[in-house]
Structures are given as C-alpha cells and as structure tokens.
Write an enzyme that holds these catalytic residues in place. Structure first.
Site, PDB file in Angstrom:
ATOM      1  N   THR A 262       0.833  -1.199   0.000  1.00 21.06           N
ATOM      2  CA  THR A 262       0.000   0.000   0.000  1.00 21.06           C
ATOM      3  C   THR A 262       0.870   1.252   0.000  1.00 21.06           C
ATOM      4  OG1 THR A 262      -0.007   0.162   2.407  1.00 21.06           O
ATOM      5  CG2 THR A 262      -1.787  -1.105   1.387  1.00 21.06           C
ATOM      6  N   ASP A 263       0.293   2.345  -0.474  1.00 14.73           N
ATOM      7  CA  ASP A 263       0.806   3.653  -0.107  1.00 14.73           C
ATOM      8  C   ASP A 263       0.287   3.930   1.300  1.00 14.73           C
ATOM      9  OD1 ASP A 263       1.943   6.162  -0.113  1.00 14.73           O
ATOM     10  OD2 ASP A 263       1.201   6.683  -2.100  1.00 14.73           O
ATOM     11  N   TRP A 264       0.803   4.974   1.935  1.00 16.66           N
ATOM     12  CA  TRP A 264       0.485   5.246   3.332  1.00 16.66           C
ATOM     13  C   TRP A 264      -0.835   6.021   3.416  1.00 16.66           C
ATOM     14  CZ3 TRP A 264       4.577   2.819   2.240  1.00 16.66           C
ATOM     15  CH2 TRP A 264       5.470   2.346   3.185  1.00 16.66           C
ATOM     16  N   GLY A 283       0.456   1.144   5.473  1.00 14.90           N
ATOM     17  CA  GLY A 283      -0.254   2.339   5.913  1.00 14.90           C
ATOM     18  C   GLY A 283      -1.595   2.373   5.230  1.00 14.90           C
TER      19      GLY A 283
END
Length: 743
Positions: A262-264, A283
C-alpha cells in the site's frame, strides 16, 4: 602430505555434516522456492500475519524465531529520507542521516541516458544500504498527463517508451545492492489533490498503451521486487485491492513475483485486501497515515481483523500463504541476502553521479543570438535575480523531502565558478515566494523573510540590471503547496508570485537576459519572445549550483531533451481541452469520476491530433554546437513478426565544441484497423561527438514497436502493411523519413 589429505577429508566431512543439519530455509545451496516452502511450513499463524503489515511508520516485522530480520523501508526516489520516530511522523533528530540528493526524476528522464539511470539507481541503493534500508519507495513512473500535476517532478515524463527505457536500468542499479526498488504509484495516479477520492475512467487502449507500459517494463525487464499501489480508484475499486489491475494484470498476465504494498493512508477493506492482491500493508486508513497510536498497526486490515477472520473460518489460508510466500521471497532478496554489501553514504562518486545527471538533464530551450554560454572574457558584471537562486530545493515537496549533507545553490555555484576571474556577481531578490523552508522536521536553514514591497523589489532589480553584462534570472516554481508538491496540484499554469511582471521589466532593461526555470513542470511563458535564453533547470539536488554553473558557462554542453511537451497554454493539453480534469463528484460514494476522454492522445500525441503548436516540443533541447543527421538507411525493406529491423543514421558534429545529440526514432502507421496516434517514439540513442566527428547510430525495433492494443480482443496485435520511420532530434523536427513494411 598424508596429514594434509586427512585434514581436507575431515574438513569436507564436517562441512557436509553442518550442511545436513542446516534447515532448508537457511541453506543457500537450495533454490529460493525450496527455502520459501520450508520457512512457510515452520511459521505460526501469528508470524504469518505479522509479516503482512507495518509495525512502525516505515518497518514491518520479520520472523525473529527463525532468524528473519525486520524489513525497513524509506522514501525515495531522489534520496533516502531522514528517519522519523517509531510511531510518529516527527523527525527522529538523528545526526547521521544526511544524504546526497540526486536530481528529480524529470531531470533524469531529460538526460535520455539509460546508462546514467543505472548509475543513479546504484548510487541510491548504496546510500540506502548504509542507512540500513531494505526497500526504497521509488521510482515513480506515472504519466505526465497535465502540467498541473503536483507530483510530476517525481516521474519520468509523458511518453511510455521513454519512461519504460529509463526505469529498467534504475531498478537494476538499485537492486544490485540487495535493496528492493518499489515502483510507484500503480496506477493512474495523475491527480494529487483528489488522489484519495478519484475514480479513474479510462479506455483499455489508453490504459495499456499509455499508462501501464512503464510498470510492465519494470516488472518484466527490470524484475522489480515491489510495487506500491496508488491511492486512487479504478473500476470503482481501490488500487491497493484491485482485481483487474493487481490480480489479473500485475500478478497474472505480467507474472510479477514480488510484493504489492500500500501507499500510506490507503482506503480498502479486509475482504478486498484478502481477495484482490494486497501483500503488505504499510499504511492504510485505519490509520497509519495520521493516527499516532501504538495499537494502530494491529488494527490494520491485514492484521487482527484478518487473523480473526481466519480463526472464525471466514477466510481460508490459501490467500494468506500466497501473500507470505511473496514476503519471504522479498526477505531472501534483501534482509536474508548474504551477498549484500555495506554501501556508502555521501561518497564523492555519488556527488559526481548527481552532478552528471544534472548536467545532462538540464535543457537549453532557447538561445537567441547565442547569449549562452556566458562570454567570460568580456563579462565584468553579472546580476543574478530570483528567490530560487538562493533557496534550497531539497526540502519540501512531500515524501521526497531530504536532509542533505550539502546543497549548493545556483548563486553559490556560479560564484565559485567565477571566483578569481574579476567578474562581479551581484544579486537582487526580485520577488517573494515561500519563506518557510520546512518539512517534517527538516529545515533549509535560511531566513527568507522580506519586508520590501513588490514594487521596491522590482525597482531594485531593474536598476541593477541596467549596468550588468548579463542577467541570470533563476525563478519558476518551488516545493510549496499548489506548486511541485505531493498532495497538491497547481491551481494555474502561470508562474506564481507575479514573476511575469518582473521578467517583463528585466527584459526591457537588459537584452542579455537568461531565464532559468526551476521546476518539475512546464509553466506559461507570455514573455518568451522577449527573453533570448531560456533554460529548464529542474530540481537538481545537492549539486544544483555546480551543474547549473557548468552549463551556463559552457564547461558542460547542454544535451538534455524535454521528457514532456511544453504547451503554450493550458487549453492546448488534451485533459483540459476536453474539460476532463479534475472530474466530477459522485456524492453517493464520495468519489470523483475523472474520465480520460483524450484517450491515447497525451502529450505530443495530442499535439499531432489537435494540431496545436507547443512552446517547446517533446524531445526538444538545444546545444552549444550543431549536428547534422543524414543518410538514414535500414537493413531490410520488410520485417516479419518474429524478426527485427535496424535503422542506421549518420550523425556529425558540425560545430566548434564537443557535445551530445539524441537521435530519436518515431514510427508512423500508414493504415490501421483502429485509430492510432500519428507517430510514437520507439527508439532513441544518445551519441557524444567531438567537433567535426561523425558516427553512425543504429536503432533496432521488433514487432512490439509496431503493435497496438486491440481492446475488443483484449490483446496486443500488429497488422501487415506500410509503416514509416521518422528520425530527428525532437518530436517536431524529424527530417529523415524511410518507408518499410511488416509482413
């Protein structure tokens, strides 16, 4: 002799005994798949769950009982971000995490030099290793769709072929250190301001021909070990758990064997994360991006909620084991890699690479009357104007903000170069921009407060300009909100801080005006015809001043070429001409639908389609010397689908100084069953020549260069027929043409 033989036999026996007692998962002589399966069989449910999610802002859990260290990530892609506290985004206050800042990826793309991309990645990986990082969150390969994109400076431009060619050696260089590259932001992350709510609607042809090729190249040619999924939605599914793009395309069709992370701060659900391809959760909206809670990590979608679902029987273990296998493969490539070196931090080689990328990426856009390079034999006084001449640019812009060992500003670099030559270098600020210079605990160390009015600043600059031999204006954008900054898009195409007024006044005061644009984006230039020399200076990192001074004085001959089209006005960009940006709200789901109505026609493809005239074309870039391209020929008149074709052109340096030219090959399909752009970049090569020297440059293509995506068939295909090779040094300067056939 007998004793020596006995000793050798005993050593072999002891080694054999140790090998027999060594668990398979620790035995380097076994295949990676064997080791993965053995380690997986030894892990408890709790251990499997723990490796799937973060334990701190930038780390995830290893398997201590089995000897697997924790995995540490850090932001890139231009340098290794300073450390933050365990459960907080606040700066950790360390004194040993200062690094080299490399030029932004737009500058790297502008070099059109894949060899430099590999050196860049290798240097970055060495810095990551020394800092104890196992994964660098970069590079970024999202397509430059509009010059308002706040994060365009982190990406590799508008063209899928250029981005694909440059990203592969970057990844290979970085991962040669045993550090994972994490290509991002997969996919369609072309809008920063609405990235958490954006649902992209794009046809399959544009998706596959424009927005996905660089990711495909990163996976299949670069063998990237990780992919970071974007914030936005596609097909009404979040990208971090997307059936069509993550499961079917990335892991299925492309055969990606790494981890999807994931991206945060991403939104999803545990159900979707389990089913639709998410492997590691660093995140999410539970919320690792904002909340500073010690229990936050245990509440991630792939943490306790996933474990409880498995225990209750809601989820099986098939998906879990597949995710863990991918994580274990990542461990063996990084933290469990016995061949990893220690790395280097702030080495002279790294600074040399940063400077080389800067010098080759700087683009000379305009040079009327040969104002550049500066005539240092005649010049007595040079006036530098603009806040960007003195402002540090390694700080700010979002997650790419860096704490650097040093940053040489443009005015410092110029003064150092001219020291002892009897040339006075004066300065006038001219305008007031951002004065904070602060991001995430990192400060520029500058006090840029200003109490004079705009009129007073312009008056001072004009008065000083009248007595100078040259005016070097260093302005453009910075990394403040609504400029080149993560999480924000630009609000207008024009320069901020009323710089146009200042530039017009300086142009009237002195005919030898050089405008240096610091940015990762194109900007409006209503004064273009009145400014003789224009240079695109990018965000150049630690060696910014040195690289710029070298180009301005002629120590380095500029050879950069634009990696994106520079439009005359915003309405000349497809996304804006068709009013598709920034989309419309769907209040029922709190999403914004943004339809990419321009389809395939991005950048120079739109220029050809709509017959607009840009300020500067894709691939454009001037030199202090001149080149002649001639004698285009090909090794055969027709190509079969399983064959190749090589085009060769003669390049001669017809000027008086050494320099480099980029030969660009575009392909035009004379007739197709589906609509296609008029031309597409399919090959390029940079060639270095001494004055009067000639070389032959050869570029080879295959069937892939002639193929397009058939959305009805859901597959790539090519068609028999006539094609034309267009060769030159910019997308609007292709004087050499040659017809050929595909049979």
């Amino acid at each position: 002799m007998k004793n020596l033989l006995i000793s050798c036999l005993l050593l072999v026996a002891a080694t054999s005994t140790r090998a027999q007692s060594l668990p398979v998962y620790l035995d380097n002589s076994k295949s990676m798949d064997e080791r993965i399966e053995d380690a997986l069989s030894r892990m408890t449910l709790d251990e499997k769950i723990r490796v799937l999610h973060a334990q701190s802002k930038f780390s995830s859990r290893g398997v201590p009982r089995l000897g697997f260290p924790d995995l540490w990530t850090d932001d890139g892609p231009h340098g290794i971000r300073p450390d933050v506290l365990w459960d907080s985004w606040r700066d950790a206050g360390q004194t040993n995490d200062s690094v080299v800042a490399f030029p932004a990826l737009t500058c790297l793309a502008a070099s059109w030099n894949p060899g430099l991309a590999r050196a860049y990645g290798k240097s970055l990986g060495e810095e990551a290793r020394y800092r104890g990082k196992d994964m660098v969150l970069g590079p970024g390969v999202n397509i430059y769709r509009t010059p308002l994109g706040g994060r365009n400076f982190e990406y590799l431009g508008e063209d899928p072929f250029l981005a694909s060619t440059m990203v592969v050696p970057y990844i290979q260089g970085l991962q040669s250190n045993g550090v994972a590259a994490c290509v991002k932001h997969f996919a369609l992350n072309n809008d920063e301001a609405n990235r958490h709510h954006l649902n992209v609607i794009v046809n399959d042809r544009a998706l596959n021909e424009i927005y996905l090729p660089a990711y495909k190249a990163a996976v299949q040619k670069g063998k990237v070990w990780a992919v970071m999924c974007a914030y936005n939605y596609y097909n009404n599914q979040p990208m971090c758990a997307n059936e069509k793009l993550v499961v079917k395309k990335l892991k299925g069709e492309w055969g990606f064997d790494g981890v999807a992370i994931t991206d945060w701060g991403v939104k999803t659900t545990t159900d979707d994360a389990v089913k639709y391809g998410l492997d590691m959760e660093f995140g999410t909206h539970t919320d690792g991006l904002h909340k500073e809670s010690k229990n936050a990590y245990n509440n991630y979608y792939l943490a306790f909620p996933y474990m409880k679902g498995i225990i209750s029987g809601k989820y099986g273990t098939k998906e879990l084991d597949e995710k863990v296998r991918r994580v274990l493969r990542l461990f063996y490539r990084t933290t469990m890699n016995p061949d990893r070196k220690t790395g280097f931090l702030c080495s002279e080689d790294h600074y040399a690479t940063a400077r080389k990328v800067g010098e080759e990426g700087i683009v000379l856009l305009q040079n009327q009357r040969n104002v550049l390079p500066l005539n240092l034999r005649k010049a007595k006084r040079i006036l530098v104007v603009g806040e960007n001449a003195v402002k540090m640019m390694t700080v700010g812009g979002g997650s790419s903000s860096l704490k650097v060992q040093r940053e040489i500003t443009p005015i410092e670099g110029l003064k150092a170069r001219l020291k002892g030559m009897g040339i006075e270098v004066d300065y006038a600020r001219g305008y007031v921009g951002d004065t904070t210079g602060y991001y995430n605990g990192v400060r520029t160390g500058q006090d840029l407060r200003e109490y004079r009015s705009e009129d007073e600043l312009i008056k001072e600059a004009v008065a000083k300009a009248k007595g100078a031999d040259y005016i070097i204006y260093i302005g453009g954008l910075n990394k403040s909100e609504h400029q080149d900054d993560e999480g924000y898009d630009r609000l207008t195409y024009g320069l901020p801080y009323n710089q146009d007024r200042l530039i017009e006044a300086l142009a009237r005061a002195n005919k030898n005006l050089v405008y240096v644009n610091i940015s990762g984006n194109a900007v409006a230039m209503p004064w273009k015809s009145r400014v003789p020399a224009i240079v695109q200076g990018w965000f150049l990192g630690s060696e910014a001043g040195e690289a710029l001074a070298a180009v301005l004085t002629g120590d380095a001959n500029p050879s950069g070429k634009l990696p994106f089209t520079w439009p005359a006005k915003l309405e000349d960009v497809g996304a804006h001409a068709l009013n598709t940006y920034p989309g419309t709200w769907r209040r029922d789901h709190e999403l914004i639908d943004e339809e990419y109505k321009e389809g395939l026609y991005v950048g120079y493809r739109w220029v050809d389609h709509a017959k607009t005239t840009p300020l500067f074309a894709f691939g454009h870039g001037l030199s202090y010397t001149s080149f002649k391209l001639s004698d285009l020929h090909v090794d055969k008149s027709a190509m079969t689908r399983d064959g190749q074709m090589t085009f060769t052109v003669k390049v001669k340096n017809t000027g008086k100084v050494a320099g480099a030219e980029v030969v660009q090959l575009y392909i035009h399909d004379n007739e197709s069953s589906l609509e296609r752009p008029y031309k597409e970049l399919k090959g390029f090569q940079k060639v270095y020549l001494q004055p009067g020297e000639s070389k032959e440059v050869s570029i080879t293509i295959d069937n892939e260069a002639l193929s397009f995506y058939d959305d009805k068939a859901g597959a790539w295909k090519s068609e028999d027929g006539d094609f034309e090779a267009l060769v030159g040094n910019a997308s609007d300067n292709l004087p050499l043409k040659l017809k050929f056939q595909l049979k």
